[in-house]
Motif scaffolding. Structure first.
Motif, short mmCIF file in Angstrom:
data_model
loop_
_atom_site.label_atom_id
_atom_site.label_comp_id
_atom_site.label_asym_id
_atom_site.label_seq_id
_atom_site.Cartn_x
_atom_site.Cartn_y
_atom_site.Cartn_z
N ALA B 202 1.18 -1.34 0.34
CA ALA B 202 -0.32 -0.07 -0.05
C ALA B 202 0.41 1.16 0.23
N GLY B 203 2.07 1.46 0.31
CA GLY B 203 2.86 2.72 -0.11
C GLY B 203 3.98 2.42 1.13
N TYR B 204 3.75 1.69 2.26
CA TYR B 204 4.06 2.00 3.29
C TYR B 204 6.06 1.67 3.55
N PRO B 205 6.93 1.82 3.85
CA PRO B 205 7.96 1.20 4.06
C PRO B 205 8.22 0.49 5.19
N MET B 206 8.58 -0.91 5.55
CA MET B 206 8.91 -1.44 7.20
C MET B 206 9.82 -1.01 7.71
N ILE B 207 9.70 -0.41 9.22
CA ILE B 207 10.88 0.19 10.09
C ILE B 207 11.25 -0.50 10.92
N VAL B 208 10.65 -1.83 10.88
CA VAL B 208 11.22 -3.18 12.13
C VAL B 208 11.65 -4.08 11.10
N GLY B 209 12.54 -4.17 9.98
CA GLY B 209 13.33 -5.24 9.46
C GLY B 209 13.60 -7.36 10.05
N GLY B 210 13.98 -6.22 11.11
CA GLY B 210 14.09 -7.44 11.81
C GLY B 210 15.12 -6.51 14.01
N PHE B 211 15.71 -7.55 14.63
CA PHE B 211 15.80 -7.33 15.90
C PHE B 211 16.63 -7.53 16.50
N CYS B 212 17.36 -7.16 17.50
CA CYS B 212 18.41 -6.91 17.91
C CYS B 212 18.97 -6.74 19.02
N ILE B 269 17.28 -1.89 18.18
CA ILE B 269 18.35 -1.93 18.14
C ILE B 269 17.12 -2.06 19.62
N PRO B 270 16.38 -1.95 20.16
CA PRO B 270 16.34 -0.93 22.16
C PRO B 270 17.38 -1.53 22.90
N LEU B 271 17.81 -0.73 23.28
CA LEU B 271 19.24 -0.36 24.82
C LEU B 271 18.24 0.30 26.21
N HIS B 272 18.90 -0.68 26.82
CA HIS B 272 18.04 -0.90 28.55
C HIS B 272 18.96 -0.04 29.94
N LYS B 294 30.18 -3.41 17.62
CA LYS B 294 30.54 -4.50 17.33
C LYS B 294 29.38 -4.70 16.88
N VAL B 295 27.86 -4.99 17.19
CA VAL B 295 26.88 -5.24 16.97
C VAL B 295 26.16 -4.12 15.46
N ILE B 296 26.28 -3.49 16.30
CA ILE B 296 26.17 -2.09 15.12
C ILE B 296 27.03 -2.11 13.86
N ILE B 297 28.11 -2.40 13.59
CA ILE B 297 28.84 -2.86 12.89
C ILE B 297 28.98 -3.27 11.32
N CYS B 307 19.39 0.28 13.77
CA CYS B 307 17.47 1.31 14.37
C CYS B 307 17.75 1.48 15.78
N VAL B 308 19.03 1.63 16.46
CA VAL B 308 19.11 1.93 18.52
C VAL B 308 18.49 2.47 18.77
N LEU B 309 17.64 2.62 19.61
CA LEU B 309 16.67 3.21 20.52
C LEU B 309 17.43 3.32 21.76
N TRP B 310 17.84 4.45 21.75
CA TRP B 310 18.51 5.01 22.68
C TRP B 310 17.84 5.14 24.47
N GLU B 311 17.23 4.35 24.99
CA GLU B 311 16.32 4.69 25.76
C GLU B 311 17.06 5.79 26.90
N GLY B 312 15.74 6.33 27.91
CA GLY B 312 16.41 7.50 29.32
C GLY B 312 17.56 8.22 28.15
N ASN B 313 18.27 8.99 28.89
CA ASN B 313 18.59 10.33 28.75
C ASN B 313 20.09 9.22 28.24
N CYS B 314 21.48 10.03 27.44
CA CYS B 314 22.01 9.34 26.96
C CYS B 314 23.59 10.17 26.58
N THR B 315 23.06 11.60 27.10
CA THR B 315 23.36 12.47 26.37
C THR B 315 24.86 12.40 26.83
N SER B 316 25.32 11.79 28.29
CA SER B 316 26.83 12.13 28.44
C SER B 316 27.86 10.79 27.30
#
Lengths: 218, 414
Positions: B202-212, B269-272, B294-297, B307-316
């Motif tokens: 229908a015209g919409y790309p999928m943003i989660v094709g895999g999970f790690c 890749i959701p991070l906790h 190493k996972v990312i590369i 697509c890494v989800l950096w949960e919380g505050n990761c400014t530092s």
């Protein structure tokens, strides 16, 4: 302080659990008063708390030193008698804390509870998924100065608000300060819930309580 | 719309995503639709209904996509109530499962499933450890797997004779139960796969094709528990590092086939546990970042887009995590300072996020619009940005706020 006393404090602060436990075993064998050992542990935890506050230690150090303390307590507590110990350390004030209704997360709440305790507050922890009525009932019995509402999920917004509403409806809102905390809490949610303040980490919670209760010492 | 038009729309949206990943300026900022149960409110469904009825879940998700016209959607649907119940899955409480309300999201309980002295078992034989120890602890129905013969221990006629284990009536009953769970889960997965294909057509790309996962999070979330993993940083440092290296290989092995099946190269890749405050910068650099990097590369080398989800505050962490190949991955931030992130990462990583849950749930469309406008104009400047919620669209978000967010990318130039 004896050399061994200082050594015990140093071992706990250095995160050397086996070393600390060995030393306590030896000290007990030599007849050291178990209450003295607990007092030394408290001094060590004051240093751990201080280093956490200063950004030198992080959550892993709190968890590890907490575990060290548990292991030492298991050795010491069977030897305690009612006669020893002297007067308990005076507390700055009372804090009631819990994770709000519907939310089962407790890591953040436990860290806040730990830091409150280390910083001289009397803390009552109601656990997780705490109904609004339980907070109200416990405020009546425990008479806290501060109520801390914790939540990690977005559903906690409504639960925090309804808990504070329930406290108001019970006529208790003027008697307590309410602070909220958790990963999703911000200024918008502070206004939404009508809490008095929010904090993003355990030290902010400690600072809020110190300010509200007029505690000047660290 | 015709199939040709849909194909053109798909290509246009995918190019918009890919150009932003490559840090190129595009005609406008892309908007991502990623949610758990938010769509339920469009038809007044409960979360329990969503967990137990994949077809209703799909119906309402399609409605949300048609309404929001996103540049990408997530086909992660959580209709696994029958699976979780059938497995007697212990660390999860979910709506419809009887232990949380029908309108409360699922919650994972942090606990220990592997003891500190089992690292050597895991390192020596991860699959054996999973079959005989971890899985039976995790779920009642997996206790049967613990009865499987320890095949690698057998040779010659022993190996043949070990088939006797399959004749055990208790084992057979347990496997029958697993087959029933399998049937239910296969139906759910089949429907989700069809839904994904239909939306892409229908015209919409999928943003989660895999999970790690980040290897540290695997141990903290699922094996040792958060407390155990933190203590292992001091007491089992070498073993934790060795086990994470092993886990990384296993985790990554699964990703490529999934992306090929789903026809999307974006890997979620959701991070906790790596966020500010939880571990020190030194601990992050020792235990968290090296294996995650190493996972990312590794995924980038497979031609995929992490697509890494950096949960919380990761400014530092920004100055550390900038160390990845430029224009190849997406960092999605929850409450990290987005403007600082743009400053530090702007030439390297596409940034995604971070309309706050608090605004989407309690604010107004004007509040939402104002926040999105600033993100688009500052973080979106020059490309390399995707608009999303701080953790997707929260379940309790007001519909009008989500609409305001979806429309903002068409209103404001970056």
């Amino acid at each position: 302080m004896s050399d061994k006393g200082q050594e015990l404090i140093d071992l706990i602060v250095a995160m050397d659990t086996p070393g600390a436990v060995d030393l306590v075993t030896r000290m007990l064998d030599e007849g050291t008063d178990p209450f003295k050992i607990l007092a030394l542990c408290r001094s060590a935890m004051d240093i751990v708390g201080q280093k956490f506050e200063e950004g030198e230690f992080f959550v892993p150090e709190l968890i590890l030193s907490g575990d060290t303390l548990e292991q030492i307590s298991a050795l010491v507590k069977p030897l305690l008698t009612d006669t020893g110990g002297g007067p308990a350390r005076a507390k700055h004030g009372k804090v009631l804390i819990g994770t709000v209704s519907g939310d089962l997360h407790d890591i953040g709440k436990n860290i806040v509870t730990f830091m409150m305790d280390v910083n001289g507050f009397e803390v009552k922890d109601l656990g997780v998924d705490v109904p609004q009525s339980k907070f109200v009932e416990t405020i009546r019995e425990f008479k806290p100065d501060v109520v801390g509402l914790s939540g990690f999920l977005t559903l906690a917004y409504d639960s925090m608000k309804s808990t504070i509403d329930a406290i108001s409806d019970a006529g208790l809102r003027d008697q307590v300060k309410v602070m909220i905390g958790g990963g999703q809490v911000d200024d918008t949610i502070l206004k939404f819930t009508r809490a008095d303040a929010f904090g993003l980490n355990a030290m902010e919670a400690v600072r809020l309580c110190r300010d509200w209760m007029g505690v000047t010492e660290a | 719309m015709t199939d040709t038009n849909n194909k053109a729309a798909y290509d246009e949206r995918l190019k918009r995503l890919e150009d932003n990943v490559a840090l190129k300026e595009t005609d406008r900022v892309p908007f991502i639709y990623f949610s758990t149960f938010w769509a339920a409110r469009l038809q007044g469904l409960t979360f329990a209904q969503m967990m137990y009825d994949v077809d209703k879940y799909i119906g309402v998700s399609k409605q949300a996509i048609a309404m929001l016209q996103p540049d990408a959607f997530s086909s992660l649907l959580f209709a696994f109530g029958p699976t979780l119940g059938g497995l007697n899955y212990r660390p999860m409480k979910w709506p419809g499962g009887g232990e949380v309300g029908d309108m409360a999201t699922f919650q994972y309980l942090d606990q220990e499933f592997m003891t500190a002295d089992e690292y050597d078992d895991y390192i020596f034989d991860p699959t054996g450890f999973y079959l005989h120890k971890y899985l039976p602890r995790l779920a009642g129905a997996y206790e049967t797997l613990g009865q499987l013969p320890d095949f690698a221990a057998f040779a010659e006629w022993d190996l043949i004779a070990s088939a006797a284990g399959f004749g055990n009536p208790a084992f057979q009953a347990g496997m029958k139960r697993l087959f029933e769970v399998g049937d239910k889960t296969a139906y759910t997965m089949g429907q989700i796969l069809n839904y994904g294909n239909e939306m892409m057509a229908a015209g919409y790309p999928m943003i989660v094709g895999g999970f790690c996962k980040a290897p540290y999070d695997l141990f903290s979330d699922f094996l040792r528990g958060s407390k155990g993993a933190m203590m292992d940083m001091f007491r089992n440092k070498g073993r934790l590092i060795e086990a994470m290296a092993k886990a990384r290989v296993l985790l990554m092995r699964h990703v490529k086939p999934t992306t090929e099946l789903l026809n999307s190269k974006f890997v979620f890749i959701p991070l906790h546990w790596g966020l500010d405050g939880f571990m020190s910068p030194a601990q992050f650099k020792t235990f968290y970042w090296p294996e995650l990097r190493k996972v990312i590369i590794g995924l980038i080398d497979m031609g995929l887009t992490p697509c890494v989800l950096w949960e919380g505050n990761c400014t530092s962490r920004l100055e550390t995590i900038v160390d990845v190949p430029a224009g190849k991955c997406v960092y999605w931030f929850e409450s990290t300072d987005m403007f600082k992130a743009k400053e530090v990462l702007g030439g390297t990583v596409c940034i995604r996020g971070n309309v706050p849950t608090s605004i989407l749930i309690t604010g107004t469309p004007d509040d939402t619009d104002a926040y999105c406008k600033k993100l688009i104009q500052v973080v979106g400047k020059g490309g390399g940005f995707m608009l999303d919620g701080s953790i997707g669209i929260p379940d309790e978000a007001k519909v009008e706020n989500v609409m305001a967010m979806a429309q903002s990318v068409r209103k404001y130039a970056n």
